[in-house]
Every structure is written in structure tokens, then in C-alpha cells.
Design an enzyme around this catalytic site. Structure first.
Site, PDB file in Angstrom:
ATOM      1  N   ASP A   9     -20.611 -77.698  30.557  1.00  0.00           N
ATOM      2  CA  ASP A   9     -19.349 -76.974  30.577  1.00  0.00           C
ATOM      3  C   ASP A   9     -18.748 -77.240  31.976  1.00  0.00           C
ATOM      4  O   ASP A   9     -19.453 -77.707  32.871  1.00  0.00           O
ATOM      5  CB  ASP A   9     -19.646 -75.488  30.359  1.00  0.00           C
ATOM      6  CG  ASP A   9     -18.432 -74.618  30.522  1.00  0.00           C
ATOM      7  OD1 ASP A   9     -17.436 -74.871  29.838  1.00  0.00           O
ATOM      8  OD2 ASP A   9     -18.479 -73.677  31.343  1.00  0.00           O
ATOM      9  N   LEU A  10     -17.474 -76.949  32.154  1.00  0.00           N
ATOM     10  CA  LEU A  10     -16.864 -77.253  33.468  1.00  0.00           C
ATOM     11  C   LEU A  10     -16.682 -75.998  34.329  1.00  0.00           C
ATOM     12  O   LEU A  10     -17.407 -75.785  35.313  1.00  0.00           O
ATOM     13  CB  LEU A  10     -15.519 -77.957  33.256  1.00  0.00           C
ATOM     14  CG  LEU A  10     -14.765 -78.338  34.520  1.00  0.00           C
ATOM     15  CD1 LEU A  10     -15.533 -79.354  35.350  1.00  0.00           C
ATOM     16  CD2 LEU A  10     -13.391 -78.902  34.168  1.00  0.00           C
ATOM     17  N   ASP A  11     -15.734 -75.141  33.921  1.00  0.00           N
ATOM     18  CA  ASP A  11     -15.434 -73.935  34.711  1.00  0.00           C
ATOM     19  C   ASP A  11     -16.643 -73.008  34.728  1.00  0.00           C
ATOM     20  O   ASP A  11     -17.111 -72.573  33.674  1.00  0.00           O
ATOM     21  CB  ASP A  11     -14.250 -73.178  34.089  1.00  0.00           C
ATOM     22  CG  ASP A  11     -12.943 -73.955  34.204  1.00  0.00           C
ATOM     23  OD1 ASP A  11     -12.886 -74.884  35.006  1.00  0.00           O
ATOM     24  OD2 ASP A  11     -11.990 -73.613  33.493  1.00  0.00           O
ATOM     25  N   THR A  17     -13.730 -72.539  39.078  1.00  0.00           N
ATOM     26  CA  THR A  17     -12.277 -72.453  38.936  1.00  0.00           C
ATOM     27  C   THR A  17     -11.839 -71.091  38.397  1.00  0.00           C
ATOM     28  O   THR A  17     -10.637 -70.814  38.358  1.00  0.00           O
ATOM     29  CB  THR A  17     -11.765 -73.571  38.007  1.00  0.00           C
ATOM     30  OG1 THR A  17     -12.744 -73.764  37.006  1.00  0.00           O
ATOM     31  CG2 THR A  17     -11.550 -74.851  38.756  1.00  0.00           C
ATOM     32  N   LYS A  45     -13.664 -65.957  30.371  1.00  0.00           N
ATOM     33  CA  LYS A  45     -14.512 -67.138  30.624  1.00  0.00           C
ATOM     34  C   LYS A  45     -14.761 -67.912  29.324  1.00  0.00           C
ATOM     35  O   LYS A  45     -15.205 -67.331  28.335  1.00  0.00           O
ATOM     36  CB  LYS A  45     -15.853 -66.711  31.218  1.00  0.00           C
ATOM     37  CG  LYS A  45     -15.795 -66.447  32.699  1.00  0.00           C
ATOM     38  CD  LYS A  45     -17.182 -66.208  33.248  1.00  0.00           C
ATOM     39  CE  LYS A  45     -17.146 -65.975  34.744  1.00  0.00           C
ATOM     40  NZ  LYS A  45     -18.460 -65.563  35.256  1.00  0.00           N
ATOM     41  N   SER A 114     -15.773 -78.923  27.602  1.00  0.00           N
ATOM     42  CA  SER A 114     -15.030 -77.815  28.219  1.00  0.00           C
ATOM     43  C   SER A 114     -13.853 -77.376  27.352  1.00  0.00           C
ATOM     44  O   SER A 114     -13.261 -78.190  26.640  1.00  0.00           O
ATOM     45  CB  SER A 114     -14.507 -78.279  29.584  1.00  0.00           C
ATOM     46  OG  SER A 114     -13.536 -77.393  30.075  1.00  0.00           O
ATOM     47  N   ALA A 115     -13.495 -76.098  27.461  1.00  0.00           N
ATOM     48  CA  ALA A 115     -12.315 -75.582  26.749  1.00  0.00           C
ATOM     49  C   ALA A 115     -11.033 -75.909  27.500  1.00  0.00           C
ATOM     50  O   ALA A 115      -9.932 -75.738  26.974  1.00  0.00           O
ATOM     51  CB  ALA A 115     -12.441 -74.071  26.592  1.00  0.00           C
ATOM     52  N   SER A 116     -11.162 -76.380  28.735  1.00  0.00           N
ATOM     53  CA  SER A 116      -9.981 -76.563  29.577  1.00  0.00           C
ATOM     54  C   SER A 116      -9.194 -77.829  29.245  1.00  0.00           C
ATOM     55  O   SER A 116      -9.760 -78.901  29.058  1.00  0.00           O
ATOM     56  CB  SER A 116     -10.404 -76.620  31.051  1.00  0.00           C
ATOM     57  OG  SER A 116      -9.280 -76.944  31.835  1.00  0.00           O
ATOM     58  N   LYS A 145     -14.813 -72.406  21.322  1.00  0.00           N
ATOM     59  CA  LYS A 145     -16.124 -71.786  21.376  1.00  0.00           C
ATOM     60  C   LYS A 145     -15.965 -70.302  20.992  1.00  0.00           C
ATOM     61  O   LYS A 145     -14.965 -69.705  21.393  1.00  0.00           O
ATOM     62  CB  LYS A 145     -16.697 -71.851  22.816  1.00  0.00           C
ATOM     63  CG  LYS A 145     -16.837 -73.261  23.375  1.00  0.00           C
ATOM     64  CD  LYS A 145     -17.079 -73.192  24.892  1.00  0.00           C
ATOM     65  CE  LYS A 145     -17.023 -74.586  25.516  1.00  0.00           C
ATOM     66  NZ  LYS A 145     -17.118 -74.576  26.988  1.00  0.00           N
ATOM     67  N   GLU A 169     -24.082 -73.867  30.124  1.00  0.00           N
ATOM     68  CA  GLU A 169     -22.914 -73.004  29.871  1.00  0.00           C
ATOM     69  C   GLU A 169     -22.971 -71.714  30.670  1.00  0.00           C
ATOM     70  O   GLU A 169     -24.050 -71.175  30.876  1.00  0.00           O
ATOM     71  CB  GLU A 169     -22.894 -72.602  28.389  1.00  0.00           C
ATOM     72  CG  GLU A 169     -21.835 -73.247  27.551  1.00  0.00           C
ATOM     73  CD  GLU A 169     -20.406 -72.851  27.882  1.00  0.00           C
ATOM     74  OE1 GLU A 169     -20.169 -71.879  28.606  1.00  0.00           O
ATOM     75  OE2 GLU A 169     -19.508 -73.556  27.404  1.00  0.00           O
ATOM     76  N   ASP A 170     -21.797 -71.214  31.083  1.00  0.00           N
ATOM     77  CA  ASP A 170     -21.762 -69.927  31.788  1.00  0.00           C
ATOM     78  C   ASP A 170     -21.162 -68.812  30.942  1.00  0.00           C
ATOM     79  O   ASP A 170     -21.129 -67.672  31.382  1.00  0.00           O
ATOM     80  CB  ASP A 170     -20.957 -70.046  33.091  1.00  0.00           C
ATOM     81  CG  ASP A 170     -19.473 -70.199  32.816  1.00  0.00           C
ATOM     82  OD1 ASP A 170     -19.116 -71.004  31.932  1.00  0.00           O
ATOM     83  OD2 ASP A 170     -18.669 -69.504  33.452  1.00  0.00           O
TER      84      ASP A 170
HETATM   85  P1  B16 Z   1      -7.015 -74.398  30.797  1.00  0.00           P
HETATM   86  P2  B16 Z   1     -14.676 -74.058  30.424  1.00  0.00           P
HETATM   87  C1  B16 Z   1     -12.354 -72.695  30.256  1.00  0.00           C
HETATM   88  O1  B16 Z   1     -13.127 -73.751  30.789  1.00  0.00           O
HETATM   89  C2  B16 Z   1     -12.306 -71.509  31.223  1.00  0.00           C
HETATM   90  O2  B16 Z   1     -13.592 -70.923  31.355  1.00  0.00           O
HETATM   91  C3  B16 Z   1     -11.337 -70.482  30.721  1.00  0.00           C
HETATM   92  O3  B16 Z   1     -11.250 -69.400  31.615  1.00  0.00           O
HETATM   93  C4  B16 Z   1      -9.961 -71.141  30.540  1.00  0.00           C
HETATM   94  O4  B16 Z   1      -9.020 -70.217  30.019  1.00  0.00           O
HETATM   95  C5  B16 Z   1     -10.097 -72.330  29.584  1.00  0.00           C
HETATM   96  O5  B16 Z   1     -11.051 -73.232  30.118  1.00  0.00           O
HETATM   97  C6  B16 Z   1      -8.795 -73.049  29.379  1.00  0.00           C
HETATM   98  O6  B16 Z   1      -8.411 -73.640  30.588  1.00  0.00           O
HETATM   99  O7  B16 Z   1      -5.959 -73.353  30.937  1.00  0.00           O
HETATM  100  O8  B16 Z   1      -7.259 -75.196  32.050  1.00  0.00           O
HETATM  101  O9  B16 Z   1      -6.802 -75.278  29.590  1.00  0.00           O
HETATM  102  O10 B16 Z   1     -15.457 -72.913  30.989  1.00  0.00           O
HETATM  103  O11 B16 Z   1     -14.778 -74.189  28.922  1.00  0.00           O
HETATM  104  O12 B16 Z   1     -14.924 -75.353  31.152  1.00  0.00           O
HETATM  105 MG    MG Z   2     -17.318 -72.071  31.579  1.00  0.00          MG
END
Ligand code: B16
Ligand code: MG
Length: 221
Positions: A9-11, A17, A45, A114-116, A145, A169-170
Site C-alpha cells: 500500500d502507499l499512504d 501522506t 485511511k 494503492s487507492a490513491s 478496498k 497495509e495500514d
Molecule cells: P487520492 P492508500 C489512500 O491511499 C489514502 O489512504 C486515503 O486517505 C486517500 O483518500 C486515498 O488514497 C485516495 O487518495 O485523493 O490521492 O486519490 O493508503 O490506499 O495508498
Molecule cells: Mg494506506
């Protein structure tokens, strides 16, 4: 040595972040008239941007049109990107590089899940893009997720089977996604929050390389 796929996972796993997401969401929430605390931020998160906004609006019992929501989403992301712009490799969380290096040296698959939607610029800023054999981010998946889609896509991209994958994962939703995908789940954070994970570490400095070696050599089920 056998070959496994390690999905990060990233964040909250590679970089912290969450603090930038918090600053940007907090400013938007204040503008709308909603109090948004660090405790509220915990619940975001691993949650997608669109769902995060819905959760924040629910805090203030606010309903909005899709046009208004899109405007707010754009505003939040524009501010978030100003923080990302300033990032560098010093923001990689402690112990992460040691594990990435070890996996690379031992020719393991390294994947981002990652969801980001900002995952790629963040990896570039942290100068670690070249470690990854595949990247699956918020632009690729349609089911967030705890749906296992992000991790299953990651396995597919490196032609591996789910049972051969290990996920770091966090977030609770991320651990559930890894479990649903039939992958080994490793929680990075607090035991009382991530108790559904197969293994839990406070952060990467608690992960001994012999633990990683054992994961690599463990037989597939
Ligand atoms: P973005 P991850 C997630 O990343 C974050 O934990 C979450 O807080 C954030 O809303 C989501 O990415 C979307 O991010 O706005 O940059 O698309 O933990 O899945 O790496
Ligand atoms: Mg995360």
C-alpha cells in the site's frame, strides 16, 4: 530462493501522506462549516477521495449536488498536490528502504496496490518508482478496498497467483481486502486496529529481514 509477490500500500505504509490529506480535507471542511479532527481523519485511511468527501459531508449533515461535490474534490486535490510537490525521499517511512532493497536483491516481485490516484507522482517524488514491477492505483480499480480488486489486479500484472502474494497495509479495509484475496496480510500500525491481519508490526523498523526471508521460502498453500 523461491519467488513471491510483495504488494505495498502507499499512504501510511511507504510514506506518511495522511498528514497532507488531513490538512487539505480540514481546510475544505472548515470552509463548508464542518469540524474535522485528526480522529475523523483516521477513518479516511485507505478510503477513496470520493468516499472521503461523502464521509466528511455526513459529519456535518450536508447534502450537495454532484457539481458542487466535484468542485470540492478538485479543490481538495489541488491543495493536496501542493504538499506532494514539496515531497522528497526523506519522507519515506523508517525501515521501508531496507525491505525494498532486500526484495530487489532477492529478485522478488514488488507491486504497488494503492487507492490513491496520485500514487505515481508520489513514487516519483520519493525516487522509488524503479523498485516496482507493477503499479495498481486509484485510476485502475472500480471497486475500493475492502474489495480485493486492487490486489488481485496487482498479482495479475506480474502473472502470479493470489496465494503467492504478501500485502503490507495500514488500513483495516486494506487488510480485509488482502484477506479476501487469499493473500498473506501484514498490518503496519496498531494491533488493536489491525487485528484481522496475519502479522502486525508497528512500523517497518520492527520487521527483521529473516522474517521476509521466511515469507519468501514459505510454501504456497
Ligand atoms: P487520492 P492508500 C489512500 O491511499 C489514502 O489512504 C486515503 O486517505 C486517500 O483518500 C486515498 O488514497 C485516495 O487518495 O485523493 O490521492 O486519490 O493508503 O490506499 O495508498
Ligand atoms: Mg494506506
Amino acid at each position: 530462493m523461491s519467488k513471491k509477490t510483495f504488494i505495498f500500500d502507499l499512504d501510511g505504509v511507504i510514506v506518511d501522506t495522511a498528514k497532507y490529506h488531513f490538512l487539505a480535507w480540514q481546510r475544505l471542511a472548515a470552509q463548508i462549516g464542518i469540524e474535522f479532527t485528526p480522529e475523523h481523519n483516521e477513518q479516511l485511511k485507505g478510503v477513496s477521495r470520493v468516499r472521503s468527501l461523502d464521509l466528511i459531508l455526513a459529519l456535518g449533515n450536508i447534502e450537495a449536488t454532484q457539481t458542487q461535490k466535484n468542485e470540492w474534490l478538485l479543490q481538495k486535490n489541488t491543495e493536496y498536490l501542493t504538499y506532494i510537490e514539496e515531497m522528497d525521499e526523506s519522507e519515506i517511512l523508517p525501515g521501508v528502504m531496507q525491505v525494498l532493497e532486500y526484495l530487489k536483491q532477492h529478485k522478488q516481485n514488488i507491486v504497488l496496490g494503492s487507492a490513491s490516484k496520485n500514487a505515481k507522482p508520489i513514487l516519483e517524488k520519493a525516487k522509488i518508482m524503479h523498485y516496482f514491477d507493477a503499479i495498481v492505483d486509484g485510476n485502475d480499480v472500480s471497486n475500493a478496498k475492502p474489495d480485493p480488486e486492487v490486489f488481485l489486479q496487482g498479482a495479475k500484472k506480474v502473472n502470479d497467483i493470489a496465494e503467492n502474494c504478501i500485502v503490507f497495509e495500514d488500513s483495516v479495509a486494506g487488510i480485509q481486502a488482502a484477506n479476501l484475496a487469499n493473500m498473506i496480510s501484514i498490518g503496519i500500525g496498531e494491533t488493536n486496529v489491525l487485528h484481522e491481519a496475519d502479522y502486525i508490526f508497528n512500523d517497518f523498523t520492527f520487521i527483521d529481514l529473516s522474517f521476509i526471508e521466511n515469507l519468501i521460502n514459505e510454501k504456497c498453500v
